[in-house]
Design an enzyme around this catalytic site. Sequence first.
Site, PDB file in Angstrom:
ATOM      1  N   LEU A  66       7.142   3.009   4.191  1.00 33.36           N
ATOM      2  CA  LEU A  66       6.964   4.398   4.619  1.00 33.36           C
ATOM      3  C   LEU A  66       7.537   5.391   3.618  1.00 33.36           C
ATOM      4  CD1 LEU A  66       7.608   4.069   8.458  1.00 33.36           C
ATOM      5  CD2 LEU A  66       5.440   3.976   7.203  1.00 33.36           C
ATOM      6  N   ASP A 310       1.571  -5.037   4.331  1.00 37.43           N
ATOM      7  CA  ASP A 310       2.294  -4.650   3.108  1.00 37.43           C
ATOM      8  C   ASP A 310       1.780  -3.296   2.623  1.00 37.43           C
ATOM      9  OD1 ASP A 310       4.057  -4.652   0.999  1.00 37.43           O
ATOM     10  OD2 ASP A 310       3.019  -6.203  -0.162  1.00 37.43           O
ATOM     11  N   HIS A 314       0.935   4.744  -3.044  1.00 37.09           N
ATOM     12  CA  HIS A 314       1.408   5.290  -4.319  1.00 37.09           C
ATOM     13  C   HIS A 314       0.608   6.545  -4.638  1.00 37.09           C
ATOM     14  CE1 HIS A 314       3.995   1.934  -5.371  1.00 37.09           C
ATOM     15  NE2 HIS A 314       3.018   1.086  -5.134  1.00 37.09           N
TER      16      HIS A 314
END
Length: 433
Positions: A66, A310, A314
């Site tokens: 997060l 997962d 980005h």
Amino acid sequence: MSDVLFIEGGRVIDPAGGVDGVRTVVIRDGKVAEVAERVERPRDARVLDARNRWVTPGFVDLHVHLREPGQEYKETVATGARAAVAGGFTAVCAMPNTKPVNDCAAVTELVLARAAAAGLARVYPVGAISKGSGGEELAEYGELKASGCVALSDDGRPVMSSALMRRALEYARAFGLPLTVHEEDLHLVGKGVMHEGAAATRLGLKGIPSQAEDVMVLRDIALVELTGGRLHVAHVSTAGAVRAIREAKRRGLPVTGEVTPHHLALTDDDVAASGYSTDFKMNPPLRSADDVRACREGLADGTLDAIATDHAPHSAVEKDVEFDAAANGIVGLETAFSVCLGLVREGALTERRLVEALTAGPARVFGLPAGTLARGAAADVAVLDAAAEWTLDPARLQSKGRNTPWKGRRLAGRCTHTIVGGRIVHEEGKADR
């Protein structure tokens, strides 16, 4: 108007309760009041029409990033929670590789406060195994558990010291906490950026052998045998790791494992076909077709307990660079169900096993109060259109991250409604609450 919600006409799939059939789910005061074939309801009751839909426990993700605190330009607790409910996830476990690392009560409490303010998915913090995830000194596990952590991890980094890993397993056992570990031998990884194989050779990229994961999984299983601590292997990607976990379970050791949708659906050949797209760069890397086959078999037979995304958002600055230099990871909360439903259509998974691996399975691994529609359970529910087809437009994702290998692809299955604690927090086509 009554505050009771009736979800009617849907196919209820609740592996924890052994239910699979058309039922009505009655929600009262934020709890599941009843799941039955026939239910009398008041005229003024609220009704959610779930005909031609699946109704399941809300999904549980053991592995999300997060990014808050410290990397809010990538994601926040609020935007990550919004992405979660858009994908049917009502509970997510937040990895500790934030800035600062979640190795103390203050960071844990901040994450929980941000989650409460968002009022969307439930967020369960995971604390660090070592201080600063530096791999040298254990964090304060008692403090982390007391403040709300449900597991411990240095995710993103392996615990290279066998002595430290032994102490971590012993110390965590005293507090009833599992270790969820990123398994790779950095000495074997070297400067590798994708799976070691023919595809890497063709692309001229340095490879990471499967054995970099295998040897660490075998080491940690041996340490579990020594200490009795609980080991959860994160993002399993190799046939060797699946075999090791299967054997550990056969011997009765407290070892569990998770696998990501991308390690079930994509191979290193997809990296080559993408033309060096960094949306196909993650760690562990996409492996061979044989590894993917083993992971699918491991999930199908219960060797691997859970599907975990997962989810790793980005910014474009970190992804729109050369493959070698790009950050590892992709977003996954909003595509997990669709990608894995594709495995059902291929015959690799049953519908029941898919739902179990997204609900009851992960809830059991960390002992979370989730993954069931039992009477009295929290009313955390996903309503799913398994027949829907859609094209992924990254600009429409709820996450801040746009880094996904499924850009522009046709996907199967959508989450139409997500309910947390009896509240509808996501409805397809409407802004999330």
